[in-house]
Design a protein around this motif. Structure first.
Motif, PDB file in Angstrom:
ATOM      1  N   LEU A  36       0.835  -1.214   0.000  1.00 58.25           N
ATOM      2  CA  LEU A  36       0.000   0.000   0.000  1.00 58.25           C
ATOM      3  C   LEU A  36       0.866   1.260   0.000  1.00 58.25           C
ATOM      4  CD1 LEU A  36      -0.535   1.799   2.862  1.00 58.25           C
ATOM      5  CD2 LEU A  36      -1.524  -0.360   3.587  1.00 58.25           C
ATOM      6  N   MET A  37       2.026   1.188   0.673  1.00 58.11           N
ATOM      7  CA  MET A  37       2.936   2.334   0.675  1.00 58.11           C
ATOM      8  C   MET A  37       3.540   2.572  -0.708  1.00 58.11           C
ATOM      9  SD  MET A  37       2.909   3.935   3.472  1.00 58.11           S
ATOM     10  CE  MET A  37       4.320   5.000   3.135  1.00 58.11           C
ATOM     11  N   PHE A  56       1.152   4.922  -2.177  1.00 62.71           N
ATOM     12  CA  PHE A  56       1.096   6.192  -1.450  1.00 62.71           C
ATOM     13  C   PHE A  56       2.288   7.094  -1.790  1.00 62.71           C
ATOM     14  CE2 PHE A  56       1.686   8.870   2.331  1.00 62.71           C
ATOM     15  CZ  PHE A  56       0.399   9.391   2.466  1.00 62.71           C
ATOM     16  N   TRP A  81      -4.409   6.298  -6.707  1.00 64.98           N
ATOM     17  CA  TRP A  81      -3.359   5.714  -5.868  1.00 64.98           C
ATOM     18  C   TRP A  81      -3.707   5.828  -4.381  1.00 64.98           C
ATOM     19  CZ3 TRP A  81      -2.685   3.313  -9.684  1.00 64.98           C
ATOM     20  CH2 TRP A  81      -1.890   3.600 -10.794  1.00 64.98           C
ATOM     21  N   TYR A  82      -4.340   6.942  -3.984  1.00 64.45           N
ATOM     22  CA  TYR A  82      -4.800   7.047  -2.592  1.00 64.45           C
ATOM     23  C   TYR A  82      -5.872   5.986  -2.304  1.00 64.45           C
ATOM     24  CZ  TYR A  82      -2.363  11.461  -1.640  1.00 64.45           C
ATOM     25  OH  TYR A  82      -1.403  12.422  -1.420  1.00 64.45           O
ATOM     26  N   ASN A 121       2.520   9.690  -4.828  1.00 61.36           N
ATOM     27  CA  ASN A 121       1.892  11.010  -4.762  1.00 61.36           C
ATOM     28  C   ASN A 121       2.711  12.020  -3.960  1.00 61.36           C
ATOM     29  OD1 ASN A 121      -0.335  10.153  -6.250  1.00 61.36           O
ATOM     30  ND2 ASN A 121      -1.500   9.568  -4.438  1.00 61.36           N
ATOM     31  N   LEU A 122       3.828  11.576  -3.401  1.00 58.41           N
ATOM     32  CA  LEU A 122       4.588  12.441  -2.504  1.00 58.41           C
ATOM     33  C   LEU A 122       5.615  13.305  -3.203  1.00 58.41           C
ATOM     34  CD1 LEU A 122       5.244  10.030   0.520  1.00 58.41           C
ATOM     35  CD2 LEU A 122       3.368  11.655   0.200  1.00 58.41           C
ATOM     36  N   GLU A 166      -3.748  10.425  -9.081  1.00 60.38           N
ATOM     37  CA  GLU A 166      -3.472  10.723  -7.674  1.00 60.38           C
ATOM     38  C   GLU A 166      -4.549  10.146  -6.759  1.00 60.38           C
ATOM     39  OE1 GLU A 166      -2.501  14.527  -4.716  1.00 60.38           O
ATOM     40  OE2 GLU A 166      -2.813  14.833  -6.863  1.00 60.38           O
ATOM     41  N   ALA A 182      -4.215   2.650  -1.813  1.00 60.14           N
ATOM     42  CA  ALA A 182      -3.632   2.549  -0.471  1.00 60.14           C
ATOM     43  C   ALA A 182      -4.713   2.285   0.572  1.00 60.14           C
ATOM     44  CB  ALA A 182      -2.874   3.839  -0.137  1.00 60.14           C
ATOM     45  N   LEU A 183      -5.884   2.905   0.395  1.00 64.43           N
ATOM     46  CA  LEU A 183      -7.001   2.691   1.329  1.00 64.43           C
ATOM     47  C   LEU A 183      -7.503   1.249   1.260  1.00 64.43           C
ATOM     48  CD1 LEU A 183      -9.035   3.856   3.354  1.00 64.43           C
ATOM     49  CD2 LEU A 183     -10.471   4.540   1.405  1.00 64.43           C
TER      50      LEU A 183
END
Length: 399
Positions: A294-295, A298, A375-376, A301-302, A372, A379-380
């Motif tokens: 999941l990371m 995440f 991808w969130y 998007n950073l 974006e 991760a959820l």
């Protein structure tokens, strides 16, 4: 360097000869599935089908896989893993050869559906066989060896398939693919015949339980469906992201995806051997692996830094190396409570469900909300899978 080499070699020690033979059969079988990566090209370029029709055929492919996994589990409990594996391999070879002669859209859709039912009946049967041929303490590493064979097969298959298409055309691809399946069946009959193979973990259950009534196993399967939903994005939506958002070339995308297979081949077995030597539970290891996956979504998007895609791939690969062996081993351990074929079929079905729905879901999310948000959301989904596994861990501890 010598110490690393010796540790790598030692990580393979202790596995039975039957597991090694099963790995060889799996390698030949998976290397033979060279039609799969070129199926969409064959349908559009050779048969001239529309993208909408190709989408329907690929859905038939996924649905056939789902039905085949379920049916393979049922047949394994009725007739034993050896018969199901042997018949599946031989019939799959015949069907692969036959598929090339189908050109009508609906007939071809039905043919692909039937092909995948027969082909994926092999999966739960092979997992039950793997459990039978492994000592209890070696099951996780046995699964890892089979995964290495699968990865090698999938790596070699497309390369050989491209060469066959260039020289013999798509027809040659179907002939070779069918031939390798039949060859794998002959090897199975020669090497793992019940009169020759030594069973190391014979499960005898006078009152077997149904996998569908096993609540902890249901939580586990639910978490695997959620993991499958985000894992398959790396083979459908993620390449589009690399191309459209990160502006990578096809060559660079190929290198990035190839890094996944190379890392698995090089490090998975030593990693699993190390983790098995720690006082960590299988569920705890799966949770750690799912967190890494999941990371991997995440972190994308950073930062706009190009190297972040490499970090994402490293996180996904490490998570994958942990999740598949330990989840497979957990399923095999749990299967001792009841009908082994049914338990292992459910494990296979979890990923078949992901293939049926996850690709389209990812594409739809990207078209409506962009990368974006997608991808969130991925991760959820991974976080929900972790919550299910934490509930499973608590339930098992209570029992």
């Amino acid at each position: 360097m010598k110490t690393l080499y010796l540790n790598y070699i030692n990580s393979f020690k202790g596995l039975s000869s039957e597991v090694w033979w099963l790995a060889l059969i799996t390698l030949i079988n998976r290397a033979g599935t060279m039609v799969i990566p070129f199926l969409s090209l064959y349908l559009t370029n050779d048969l001239g089908l529309s993208l909408e029709n190709v989408g329907i055929i690929m859905t038939s492919f996924g649905l056939g896989s789902l039905v085949g996994s379920w049916l393979g589990g049922k047949l394994t409990d009725l007739f034993g893993y050896y018969r199901v594996m042997l018949i599946s391999l031989v019939l799959t070879g015949i069907l692969f050869i036959s598929i090339q002669f189908l050109s009508d859209f609906w007939v071809l859709s039905g043919g692909i559906f039937i092909l995948m039912i027969v082909a994926d009946a092999f999966r739960p049967a092979s997992l039950v066989a793997l459990s039978a041929y492994s000592k209890p303490e070696n099951k996780t590493r046995s699964v890892t060896l089979i995964r290495l064979a699968i990865n090698l097969g999938f790596s070699a298959g497309p390369a050989v398939g491209g060469l066959i298409i260039a020289t013999l055309g798509y027809g040659g691809l179907f002939w070779v693919d069918g031939g390798t399946c039949i060859a794998a069946g002959i090897l199975l009959w020669s090497l793992l015949n019940p009169r020759k193979a030594k069973v190391l973990d014979q499960v005898k259950n006078s009152a077997p339980k149904s996998a569908y009534r096993d609540l902890p196993y249901g939580l586990f399967i639910g978490s695997m469906v959620l993991y499958g939903f985000i894992f398959v994005q790396y083979f459908s939506t993620m390449p589009l992201y690399y191309k459209e958002e990160r502006l990578l070339s096809e060559y660079e995308i190929g290198l990035l995806l190839g890094m996944n297979g190379l890392l698995i081949f090089t490090f998975e077995m030593p990693l699993i051997k190390f983790m098995e030597s720690r006082p960590w539970s299988k569920i705890g290891n799966i949770i750690a692996g799912l967190f890494l996956v999941l990371m991997s979504f995440f972190v994308l998007n950073l930062s706009s830094w190009g190297g972040i895609v490499v970090i994402g791939m490293l996180l996904m690969t490490l998570g994958e190396m942990i999740i598949f062996p330990f989840s497979n081993a957990f399923a095999m351990d749990r299967a001792k409570r009841g009908n082994q074929g049914e338990y292992m079929a459910l494990y296979s079905i979890a990923f078949s469900i992901s293939h049926v729905f996850a690709h389209n879901s990812g594409m739809l999310s990207i078209s409506q909300y962009g990368y974006e948000i997608t991808w969130y959301a991925a991760a959820l989904v991974g976080l929900l899978g972790i919550l299910l596994l934490l509930a499973l861990k608590k339930l098992i501890r209570r029992k």
